[in-house]
Each structure stands twice: as C-alpha cells, then as structure tokens.
Design a protein around this motif. Structure first.
Motif, mmCIF file in Angstrom:
data_model
loop_
_atom_site.group_PDB
_atom_site.id
_atom_site.type_symbol
_atom_site.label_atom_id
_atom_site.label_comp_id
_atom_site.label_asym_id
_atom_site.label_seq_id
_atom_site.Cartn_x
_atom_site.Cartn_y
_atom_site.Cartn_z
ATOM 1 N N CYS A 3 15.593 37.000 -0.084
ATOM 2 C CA CYS A 3 15.771 36.123 1.081
ATOM 3 C C CYS A 3 14.762 34.972 1.075
ATOM 4 O O CYS A 3 15.117 33.812 1.305
ATOM 5 C CB CYS A 3 15.656 36.919 2.377
ATOM 6 S SG CYS A 3 14.151 37.890 2.504
ATOM 7 N N SER A 4 13.513 35.293 0.779
ATOM 8 C CA SER A 4 12.505 34.240 0.818
ATOM 9 C C SER A 4 12.703 33.243 -0.319
ATOM 10 O O SER A 4 12.367 32.070 -0.193
ATOM 11 C CB SER A 4 11.095 34.826 0.799
ATOM 12 O OG SER A 4 10.982 35.832 -0.167
ATOM 13 N N ALA A 5 13.291 33.705 -1.416
ATOM 14 C CA ALA A 5 13.532 32.792 -2.547
ATOM 15 C C ALA A 5 14.653 31.805 -2.232
ATOM 16 O O ALA A 5 14.647 30.674 -2.712
ATOM 17 C CB ALA A 5 13.869 33.587 -3.798
ATOM 18 N N ILE A 6 15.599 32.207 -1.387
ATOM 19 C CA ILE A 6 16.779 31.351 -1.172
ATOM 20 C C ILE A 6 16.642 30.434 0.042
ATOM 21 O O ILE A 6 17.363 29.438 0.159
ATOM 22 C CB ILE A 6 18.067 32.203 -1.037
ATOM 23 C CG1 ILE A 6 19.275 31.358 -1.411
ATOM 24 C CG2 ILE A 6 18.213 32.784 0.363
ATOM 25 C CD1 ILE A 6 20.537 32.136 -1.587
ATOM 26 N N CYS A 7 15.724 30.696 0.920
ATOM 27 C CA CYS A 7 15.620 29.920 2.171
ATOM 28 C C CYS A 7 15.503 28.418 1.881
ATOM 29 O O CYS A 7 14.559 27.975 1.234
ATOM 30 C CB CYS A 7 14.401 30.397 2.975
ATOM 31 S SG CYS A 7 14.171 29.449 4.500
ATOM 32 N N PRO A 8 16.465 27.618 2.346
ATOM 33 C CA PRO A 8 16.493 26.203 1.974
ATOM 34 C C PRO A 8 15.471 25.334 2.702
ATOM 35 O O PRO A 8 15.206 24.211 2.282
ATOM 36 C CB PRO A 8 17.923 25.770 2.349
ATOM 37 C CG PRO A 8 18.320 26.701 3.436
ATOM 38 C CD PRO A 8 17.626 27.994 3.176
ATOM 39 N N SER A 9 14.923 25.822 3.791
ATOM 40 C CA SER A 9 14.001 24.979 4.571
ATOM 41 C C SER A 9 12.557 25.459 4.470
ATOM 42 O O SER A 9 11.685 24.926 5.154
ATOM 43 C CB SER A 9 14.423 24.991 6.045
ATOM 44 O OG SER A 9 14.252 26.294 6.575
ATOM 45 N N ASP A 10 12.328 26.493 3.659
ATOM 46 C CA ASP A 10 10.983 27.071 3.535
ATOM 47 C C ASP A 10 10.458 27.638 4.855
ATOM 48 O O ASP A 10 9.244 27.707 5.066
ATOM 49 C CB ASP A 10 9.976 26.078 2.953
ATOM 50 C CG ASP A 10 10.088 25.976 1.442
ATOM 51 O OD1 ASP A 10 10.773 26.825 0.847
ATOM 52 O OD2 ASP A 10 9.504 25.046 0.865
#
Ligand code: SF4
Ligand code: SF4
Ligand code: SF4
Length: 166
Positions: free
Chosen positions: A67-74
């Motif tokens: 999940c943290s790798a894919i988050c587009p807005s950081d």
C-alpha cells in the motif's frame, strides 16, 4: 468495518494532519492490499470519510508494504519495515494465558511478522513487546484472550514503552 476512533492508518502514513492534507481518497491502497485489511472510512465527517483505516480486530496488517509503495500522493510514505509505527501493542499481563499461568500460549509471538525485534519471550515463555513494535495488529487479532490492544500512533510523534502489563 468498525467506525470507532481506535483505527490505524496503513503503514508509512504521515502524521494525521499531513496525511489528511495529502490523501486523495482514491482507494488504491485498499485495492492493492491482498489481505483486505484496509477499508475506506465511511461516515459524514468530511475530513476523514473516504480515507483508509485498519481495524486489527477484524483484519490486521501483514506488513507486506504494497500500500505504501503504491500511494500516488505520498500520504503513505514508502518506508522500510523497521520505520513503521502505525501503533504500539499493549499487552495486559493480567489477561494473558501465559503470564497468568493458566495455559502455555505463544500465539502472539508466533504470528508477529517482526518478532526478532518487536517481541521476545521472557524466561523463554512469557511474551514481551518491545518499543520496536510496528503496530500491525496481528498479535491483537490472534490473541484468544483479548489481552493485546494496539494503540494508534497517528496523532503522536513520539512513542512510549508498550510492554508493561496492566
Ligand atoms: S502493508 Fe500490506 S497488509 Fe498491510 S495494509 Fe498495506 S497492503 Fe495491507
Ligand atoms: S508485537 Fe504485535 S503489533 Fe507489534 S509488530 Fe508484532 S504482531 Fe505487530
Ligand atoms: S496470544 Fe494472548 S494469551 Fe496468548 S501469549 Fe499472547 S497475549 Fe498471552
């Protein structure tokens, strides 16, 4: 899914104010979670509705870090597991089978995905949680006595020792 206050943010979440400012409520974190532990928060609170939450009683995090790798807005930062502090697990020794001597149980220890740093067995038997706990909630989920509760750290910048019994 629980809509209470004691929910966790996914791993890598920024402190709550920053997280809310960045989260796009896109749900990509929930879609990528193969353990189905992220739910998008419901309700009428405009600021938090649609943001991701984890309730470890129902479905804990397995620290796969998708999940943290894919988050587009950081809003979720792609950090290493050793930096994850979604919460800290508090073990109530007065409820624990092993600490009270009722039964030998090591369920929490067996399931902790980072047991080499977050847990140890005192005297080779009694589980103790260290301040390296990531707060994933697996131990809370599997404990047959309800002796463990993960306290979310999303509003905290610092953490306290979590391994003391009540
Ligand atoms: S780290 Fe993995 S298991 Fe945990 S919430 Fe993210 S995608 Fe789900
Ligand atoms: S002690 Fe519990 S909450 Fe902490 S990392 Fe291990 S399983 Fe997760
Ligand atoms: S799973 Fe629960 S009862 Fe079993 S050792 Fe851990 S805290 Fe104690």
């Amino acid at each position: 899914m629980g809509q209470g206050k004691r929910f966790l943010r996914p791993p890598g979440a920024r402190p709550e104010k920053e997280f809310l400012a960045r989260c796009l409520q896109c749900g990509q974190c929930a879609q990528v979670c193969i353990f189905d532990c992220i739910k998008m928060r419901r309700g009428f609170n405009f600021f938090v509705a649609g943001t991701p939450e984890i309730n470890p009683k129902q479905a804990p995090c397995h620290l796969c870090m998708r999940c943290s790798a894919i988050c587009p807005s950081d809003a979720l930062l792609d950090i290493p597991i050793e930096k994850v502090h979604m919460g800290y697990a508090k073990l109530d020794r007065s409820k624990c089978y092993t600490w009270t001597g009722e039964l030998m149980c090591r369920s929490c220890y067996e399931r902790c995905p980072i047991k080499w740093r977050a847990m140890y067995l005192e005297g080779g038997m009694n589980p103790v949680i260290t301040d390296q706990c990531a707060g994933c909630g697996l131990c809370e989920h599997v404990c047959p006595k309800g002796a463990i509760e993960v306290i979310p750290t999303r509003f905290q910048q610092t953490r306290t020792d979590s391994s003391e019994g009540a």
